[in-house]
Design a protein around this motif. Structure first.
Motif, mmCIF file in Angstrom:
data_model
loop_
_atom_site.group_PDB
_atom_site.id
_atom_site.type_symbol
_atom_site.label_atom_id
_atom_site.label_comp_id
_atom_site.label_asym_id
_atom_site.label_seq_id
_atom_site.Cartn_x
_atom_site.Cartn_y
_atom_site.Cartn_z
ATOM 1 N N ASN A 122 40.708 43.001 98.005
ATOM 2 C CA ASN A 122 41.142 42.523 99.316
ATOM 3 C C ASN A 122 42.618 42.130 99.311
ATOM 4 N N ALA A 123 43.084 41.656 98.174
ATOM 5 C CA ALA A 123 44.515 41.343 98.076
ATOM 6 C C ALA A 123 45.354 42.610 98.238
ATOM 7 N N ALA A 124 44.900 43.708 97.629
ATOM 8 C CA ALA A 124 45.621 44.974 97.759
ATOM 9 C C ALA A 124 45.573 45.478 99.203
ATOM 10 N N LYS A 125 44.403 45.375 99.838
ATOM 11 C CA LYS A 125 44.284 45.819 101.231
ATOM 12 C C LYS A 125 45.148 44.958 102.157
ATOM 13 N N ALA A 126 45.156 43.648 101.908
ATOM 14 C CA ALA A 126 45.984 42.760 102.731
ATOM 15 C C ALA A 126 47.462 43.111 102.573
ATOM 16 N N GLN A 142 49.979 44.301 105.643
ATOM 17 C CA GLN A 142 51.197 43.533 105.909
ATOM 18 C C GLN A 142 52.470 44.354 105.741
ATOM 19 N N THR A 143 52.471 45.271 104.781
ATOM 20 C CA THR A 143 53.717 45.961 104.428
ATOM 21 C C THR A 143 53.708 47.458 104.708
ATOM 22 N N GLY A 144 52.536 48.089 104.682
ATOM 23 C CA GLY A 144 52.486 49.546 104.798
ATOM 24 C C GLY A 144 53.007 50.257 103.562
ATOM 25 N N ASP A 145 53.232 49.518 102.483
ATOM 26 C CA ASP A 145 53.781 50.052 101.233
ATOM 27 C C ASP A 145 52.650 50.712 100.446
ATOM 28 N N ILE A 146 52.549 52.025 100.532
ATOM 29 C CA ILE A 146 51.441 52.728 99.881
ATOM 30 C C ILE A 146 51.549 52.682 98.358
ATOM 31 N N PRO A 147 52.713 53.002 97.740
ATOM 32 C CA PRO A 147 52.791 52.900 96.267
ATOM 33 C C PRO A 147 52.486 51.487 95.776
ATOM 34 N N GLY A 148 52.999 50.470 96.474
ATOM 35 C CA GLY A 148 52.725 49.106 96.057
ATOM 36 C C GLY A 148 51.255 48.752 96.175
ATOM 37 N N THR A 149 50.615 49.250 97.236
ATOM 38 C CA THR A 149 49.174 49.015 97.399
ATOM 39 C C THR A 149 48.390 49.696 96.293
ATOM 40 N N LEU A 150 48.778 50.927 95.977
ATOM 41 C CA LEU A 150 48.095 51.685 94.927
ATOM 42 C C LEU A 150 48.219 50.981 93.578
ATOM 43 N N SER A 151 49.378 50.395 93.315
ATOM 44 C CA SER A 151 49.562 49.693 92.038
ATOM 45 C C SER A 151 48.714 48.423 91.972
ATOM 46 N N ARG A 152 48.380 47.864 93.112
ATOM 47 C CA ARG A 152 47.582 46.639 93.159
ATOM 48 C C ARG A 152 46.075 46.912 93.231
ATOM 49 N N PRO A 177 42.520 47.948 92.225
ATOM 50 C CA PRO A 177 41.816 48.165 90.947
ATOM 51 C C PRO A 177 41.389 49.620 90.788
ATOM 52 N N ALA A 178 41.518 50.128 89.569
ATOM 53 C CA ALA A 178 41.268 51.549 89.319
ATOM 54 C C ALA A 178 39.829 51.949 89.598
ATOM 55 N N HIS A 179 38.897 50.989 89.506
ATOM 56 C CA HIS A 179 37.498 51.359 89.721
ATOM 57 C C HIS A 179 37.184 51.627 91.190
ATOM 58 N N LYS A 180 38.098 51.280 92.102
ATOM 59 C CA LYS A 180 37.910 51.584 93.520
ATOM 60 C C LYS A 180 38.379 53.015 93.773
ATOM 61 N N THR A 181 37.572 53.937 93.283
ATOM 62 C CA THR A 181 37.942 55.352 93.280
ATOM 63 C C THR A 181 38.272 55.866 94.675
ATOM 64 N N ARG A 182 37.428 55.534 95.635
ATOM 65 C CA ARG A 182 37.615 56.053 96.992
ATOM 66 C C ARG A 182 38.948 55.611 97.583
ATOM 67 N N GLU A 183 39.243 54.317 97.474
ATOM 68 C CA GLU A 183 40.497 53.796 98.020
ATOM 69 C C GLU A 183 41.707 54.377 97.294
ATOM 70 N N CYS A 184 41.589 54.509 95.968
ATOM 71 C CA CYS A 184 42.723 55.054 95.198
ATOM 72 C C CYS A 184 42.998 56.508 95.565
ATOM 73 N N LEU A 185 41.939 57.301 95.725
ATOM 74 C CA LEU A 185 42.126 58.695 96.113
ATOM 75 C C LEU A 185 42.755 58.791 97.501
ATOM 76 N N LEU A 186 42.315 57.929 98.389
ATOM 77 C CA LEU A 186 42.863 57.923 99.748
ATOM 78 C C LEU A 186 44.346 57.564 99.730
ATOM 79 N N LEU A 187 44.687 56.536 98.975
ATOM 80 C CA LEU A 187 46.079 56.081 98.921
ATOM 81 C C LEU A 187 46.991 57.122 98.279
ATOM 82 N N LYS A 188 46.513 57.789 97.251
ATOM 83 C CA LYS A 188 47.326 58.828 96.601
ATOM 84 C C LYS A 188 47.644 59.958 97.576
ATOM 85 N N ALA A 189 46.637 60.344 98.375
ATOM 86 C CA ALA A 189 46.868 61.416 99.342
ATOM 87 C C ALA A 189 47.773 60.949 100.475
ATOM 88 N N LEU A 190 47.636 59.703 100.908
ATOM 89 C CA LEU A 190 48.518 59.170 101.944
ATOM 90 C C LEU A 190 49.974 59.145 101.452
#
Length: 451
Positions: free
Chosen positions: A129-133, A137-147, A149-162
């Motif tokens: 939730n900290a990464a989503k927040a 707040q920022t729209g910073d996709i690389p920063g969100t991806l770095s925050r 957790p790697a086990h959230k496969t679905r969110e990580c795949l989505l962010l990489k494509a975005l």
């Protein structure tokens, strides 16, 4: 479950790993073929309901408690329960990333909204939730991806494509295409399941616990399923019962009831901006034909017994003691297993899963559950659910007409007052039952416990 390329010994070693506390694996068998869709004939559940009491009368009177539990079990065995999809089909109704919300946005072709739902934070300060927040707040996709957790496969795949394709409608579509097909389909199926839950509530509220003209029934011939409409002749001849009635899960290739419920489906989908053509989503490579699900479910087998503290096996008694001292013990512990078609031996796992509770799907669905629970009287029939939340009501331990005393069972706290003859013991209901595929044990328990 089936595991390829591993030996029984390696599975036993994995089961002994300390990270798999309260999870067990047993009864390993080697097979030439893997499990495939359609192989499952049902699931076997073992459930212990702890510290069960009556909601009225002597909370711990064993004789009275046993009579009420027996009436509840007999009723659900004979009459069944409304075959709702359970909470695990949807996720948290309080979440902005509630799976049906994502599915509805995908069906409407609003890819930006679907991304927004999936990446919207829920209350809480955990890393996800900290990464989503941070993203909101920022729209910073690389920063969100770095925050994230790697086990959230679905969110990580989505962010990489975005990050690669941007957040335009086309970019969001490509982002969802980066998510595995089964995951994409799951969101849409979740929305369809929520529509089904709402429709079954309205169906029972409108027509009660009986089959009526315009209902749909499934007929199977030579392994092929065919849906047909319940006619007036069927009503007069009593050819079918409520247990034969099915309701459709929306899709592009299904038939809707020809009675008032068909109009309810059309209205609900229209309000959500969904059309029949919406279920063929070429941009997402998804095609949702729809399906049919029985309105009711009944346990294939059902056994139960009432146990006092002293009757509990040592492993369960120690768990109860730990739970009482910490006051965090769940109301039940379940053990689930599966029965494969064609297998002569029933296979059960010993995986325990605490925390079975009444399922909350959404605020408006709770209203539907409450309304459906009160059906039957106006239509001259009685549904198995006659309380505010749709459980089994025992009237003087029987369903006699004109009786007004109702019995309910519930899980009490550890601080209750002992009832007559209990000598301070708590009582627990241990039950074992089998349900057809896609039937939810939590819905069975909801009916039995009148919650």
């Amino acid at each position: 479950m089936a595991a390829r390329g591993v030996t029984p010994d390696s599975l036993r070693s994995a089961a002994a790993h300390p990270s798999l506390r309260d999870v067990g694996m047993e009864k390993f068998h080697l097979r030439q073929q893997p499990l495939r869709l359609g192989n499952l004939a049902g699931n076997v559940f073992k459930v212990l309901l702890r510290d069960v009491r009556l909601c009225q009368g002597e909370a711990r009177d064993r004789e009275q408690l046993e009579a009420v539990v027996g009436a509840a079990m007999n009723s659900v065995k004979e009459r069944g329960f409304i075959n709702y999809f359970g909470l695990q089909r949807f996720g948290s109704a309080d979440s902005k990333s509630f799976a049906p919300h994502v599915g509805r946005a995908l069906l409407k072709g609003d890819m930006s909204a679907a991304v927004g739902c999936l990446l919207h934070p829920d209350p809480g300060d955990d890393p996800v939730n900290a990464a989503k927040a941070y993203y909101v707040q920022t729209g910073d996709i690389p920063g969100t991806l770095s925050r994230m957790p790697a086990h959230k496969t679905r969110e990580c795949l989505l962010l990489k494509a975005l990050h690669r394709h941007g957040t335009s409608r086309e970019g969001c579509t490509k982002a969802f295409l980066n998510v595995p097909h089964a995951m994409r389909a799951l969101f849409v199926h979740s929305y369809c399941s929520l529509v089904w839950n709402r429709m079954v509530s309205r169906r029972v509220r409108t027509y009660g616990w009986r089959a009526v003209e315009g209902d749909l029934v499934l007929e199977t011939s030579a392994g092929n399923r065919k849906v047909r409409t319940f006619s007036q002749t069927d009503v007069e001849q009593g050819n079918y019962s409520i247990h034969d009635v099915v309701l459709p899960l929306p899709g592009n290739s299904i038939q809707y009831p020809s009675n008032q419920l068909g109009e309810e489906y059309a209205r609900a989908l229209q309000e959500d901006g969904i059309e029949r053509s919406s279920f063929r989503m070429r941009a997402l490579k998804l095609n949702i034909p729809g399906d049919y699900r029985h309105v009711t479910a009944r346990p294939k087998t059902l056994e139960w017994e009432l146990l006092s503290d002293g009757d509990l096996p040592d492993d369960l008694r120690s768990a109860a003691t730990t739970g009482n001292s910490s006051r965090t013990e769940s109301s039940s512990q379940t053990s689930t297993g599966s029965v494969g078609r064609g297998d002569t031996q029933q296979v059960e796992s010993s995986t325990t899963n605490g925390g079975v509770s009444r399922e909350t799907l959404s605020v408006d669905l709770q209203d539907d559950l409450r309304s459906a629970a009160m059906t039957g009287h106006s239509s001259g029939t009685e549904s198995p659910s006659q309380t505010s939340a749709g459980g089994v009501t025992s009237r003087d331990t029987q369903r006699g007409e004109g009786s007004t005393t109702s019995g309910r069972i519930s899980r009490g706290s550890s601080e209750g007052t002992p009832g007559n003859g209990s000598h301070g013991d708590s009582f627990h209901v241990r039950t074992r039952f089998a349900l057809a595929p896609s039937c939810y044990a939590t819905m069975f328990l909801r009916e039995v416990m009148n919650t």
